[in-house]
Design a protein around this motif. Structure first.
Motif, mmCIF file in Angstrom:
data_model
loop_
_atom_site.group_PDB
_atom_site.id
_atom_site.type_symbol
_atom_site.label_atom_id
_atom_site.label_comp_id
_atom_site.label_asym_id
_atom_site.label_seq_id
_atom_site.Cartn_x
_atom_site.Cartn_y
_atom_site.Cartn_z
ATOM 1 N N GLY A 217 90.555 64.298 29.349
ATOM 2 C CA GLY A 217 90.035 63.309 28.412
ATOM 3 C C GLY A 217 90.343 63.657 26.972
ATOM 4 O O GLY A 217 90.706 62.791 26.165
ATOM 5 N N LEU A 218 90.224 64.943 26.620
ATOM 6 C CA LEU A 218 90.539 65.380 25.260
ATOM 7 C C LEU A 218 92.019 65.176 24.950
ATOM 8 O O LEU A 218 92.389 64.783 23.837
ATOM 9 C CB LEU A 218 90.175 66.850 25.074
ATOM 10 N N LYS A 219 92.862 65.441 25.933
ATOM 11 C CA LYS A 219 94.304 65.281 25.715
ATOM 12 C C LYS A 219 94.699 63.815 25.563
ATOM 13 O O LYS A 219 95.676 63.497 24.882
ATOM 14 C CB LYS A 219 95.063 65.912 26.876
ATOM 15 N N LEU A 220 93.961 62.924 26.187
ATOM 16 C CA LEU A 220 94.290 61.501 26.114
ATOM 17 C C LEU A 220 93.990 60.910 24.745
ATOM 18 O O LEU A 220 94.608 59.932 24.337
ATOM 19 C CB LEU A 220 93.512 60.723 27.174
ATOM 20 N N LEU A 221 93.039 61.506 24.026
ATOM 21 C CA LEU A 221 92.596 60.924 22.766
ATOM 22 C C LEU A 221 93.611 61.122 21.640
ATOM 23 O O LEU A 221 94.266 62.154 21.541
ATOM 24 C CB LEU A 221 91.259 61.535 22.346
ATOM 25 N N ARG A 222 93.681 60.129 20.784
ATOM 26 C CA ARG A 222 94.489 60.223 19.569
ATOM 27 C C ARG A 222 93.753 61.058 18.539
ATOM 28 O O ARG A 222 92.588 61.451 18.727
ATOM 29 C CB ARG A 222 94.729 58.825 18.998
ATOM 30 N N VAL A 223 94.401 61.333 17.421
ATOM 31 C CA VAL A 223 93.744 62.000 16.297
ATOM 32 C C VAL A 223 92.572 61.135 15.830
ATOM 33 O O VAL A 223 92.719 59.932 15.613
ATOM 34 C CB VAL A 223 94.734 62.214 15.138
ATOM 35 N N GLY A 224 91.397 61.752 15.727
ATOM 36 C CA GLY A 224 90.204 61.022 15.299
ATOM 37 C C GLY A 224 89.529 60.251 16.415
ATOM 38 O O GLY A 224 88.601 59.491 16.149
ATOM 39 N N GLY A 225 89.962 60.446 17.660
ATOM 40 C CA GLY A 225 89.373 59.717 18.783
ATOM 41 C C GLY A 225 88.005 60.255 19.173
ATOM 42 O O GLY A 225 87.535 61.286 18.667
ATOM 43 N N GLU A 226 87.361 59.540 20.096
ATOM 44 C CA GLU A 226 85.993 59.896 20.495
ATOM 45 C C GLU A 226 85.865 59.889 22.006
ATOM 46 O O GLU A 226 86.292 58.946 22.677
ATOM 47 C CB GLU A 226 84.987 58.918 19.889
ATOM 48 N N MET A 227 85.249 60.947 22.540
ATOM 49 C CA MET A 227 84.933 61.005 23.964
ATOM 50 C C MET A 227 83.438 60.775 24.154
ATOM 51 O O MET A 227 82.609 61.419 23.501
ATOM 52 C CB MET A 227 85.315 62.350 24.582
#
Length: 330
Positions: A217-227
């Motif tokens: 999940g962390l790898k899928l996020l863009r810069v500034g994304g939220e999990m």
């Protein structure tokens, strides 16, 4: 009124407690359960004996919180609810119960049996709804859901109904293909397609307990994304071989991680708290009644109320194509 209440007394051990139910105050409501729905994540974790989420004894405990019942008796001061009404509450797996009007999450004067089997699953959608609220989601966000269990299905079904195009990352692509809305894309975990969407999503809703899925999940996020966490990474598992707060991911990408699930149960004006439990549940249950969202993954497996243990075993073994199940009480 004589009835029964399920209790989980130890791992994989259910007991039925007999009790007499009746009203004792002028604002009491006595109801007879028609259907209860399984919340697989919470109930199976307790049934299997996984570590509790907070310190304390896990047993004995009540199981379930998705209950649809018919009112059979009212106190003299109860208004706006009538004998024969259908009421949705957080009562556990039990044949009867007594509650106050404030405990009613939604109610209807009439309902078909087929619709009742769908409406009893309303709270399962609330967990996905709470994640979307926590992330301040609106259509246009690139949203991914890690895991295709009950919570993953609920979150994606809601997102699609709101006009979004969510992506589901799952190890069960065939099952996802059976139930997912046509506007939902699903990708098999650890596939080439999955690696292609790394660093691209605005929001990831993680419904899994595994450390591997948390890292994905962390790898899928863009810069500034939220999990947004709906699962409990690491529950019942050994410590991960990686640092779950590795600066090369969280710091470099400036990610945010939040839990979802809490919502106030207080009945306050919209100006104070717009999204409280009752308003949310009225909204979601009416989406179901108006056939705006599908409950097919939850409401297709219906068994008699004496078969709760069998239902747990079936869901735990993944020997069913359904993501949940329903107990029929009357």
């Amino acid at each position: 009124m004589k009835g029964s209440i399920y209790q989980l007394t130890s791992a994989k051990t259910l007991a039925l407690e007999e009790k007499i139910f009746d009203i004792h105050a002028d604002d009491d409501i006595l109801a007879e359960t028609v259907y209860t729905a399984i919340s697989p994540g919470t109930e199976l974790a307790a049934w299997l004996g996984k570590p509790p989420l907070r310190p304390g004894n896990i047993y004995p405990r009540l199981q379930g919180y998705c209950n649809l019942a018919r009112v059979i008796k009212l106190g003299s001061k109860v208004t706006d609810i009538n004998v024969g009404d259908w009421v949705l509450t957080h009562q556990s797996h039990r044949s009867h119960f007594v509650v106050k009007p404030v405990d009613i999450l939604a109610n209807w004067s009439c309902m078909s049996d087929d619709m009742a089997q769908k409406v009893v699953t309303s709270y399962l959608f609330h967990l996905g709804y709470s994640a979307l609220l926590k992330a301040s989601y609106f259509p246009g966000h690139k949203l991914g859901v890690v895991g295709f269990g009950a919570l993953g299905y609920a979150a994606t079904e809601l997102t699609a109904s709101f006009g979004g195009n969510p992506i589901v990352i799952t190890s069960r692509p065939k099952l996802a293909a059976t139930y997912l809305n046509p506007h939902v894309t699903f990708i098999e975990k650890n596939s080439h397609c999955c690696s292609e969407i790394h660093n691209s999503l605005d929001i990831v809703i993680n419904t899994s307990d595994s450390w591997e899925d948390y890292l994905l999940g962390l790898k899928l996020l863009r810069v500034g994304g939220e999990m947004i966490l709906l699962g409990f990474p690491g529950r019942g598992l050994k410590s991960p071989e990686f640092n779950p707060f590795d600066s090369s991911i969280l710091y470099d990408k400036q990610l945010s991680i939040s839990y979802a699930g809490y919502v106030t149960e207080k009945h306050v004006n919209e100006i104070d708290v717009r999204f409280n439990l009752r308003r949310n549940m009225e909204y979601l249950s009416n989406l179901i009644v108006n056939e705006r969202i599908s409950t097919s993954a939850f409401s297709g497996l219906v068994v008699g109320w004496k078969d709760l243990g069998f239902l747990y075993e079936k869901l735990d073994a993944r020997s069913s194509d359904y993501l949940g199940g329903i107990l029929k009480w009357t």
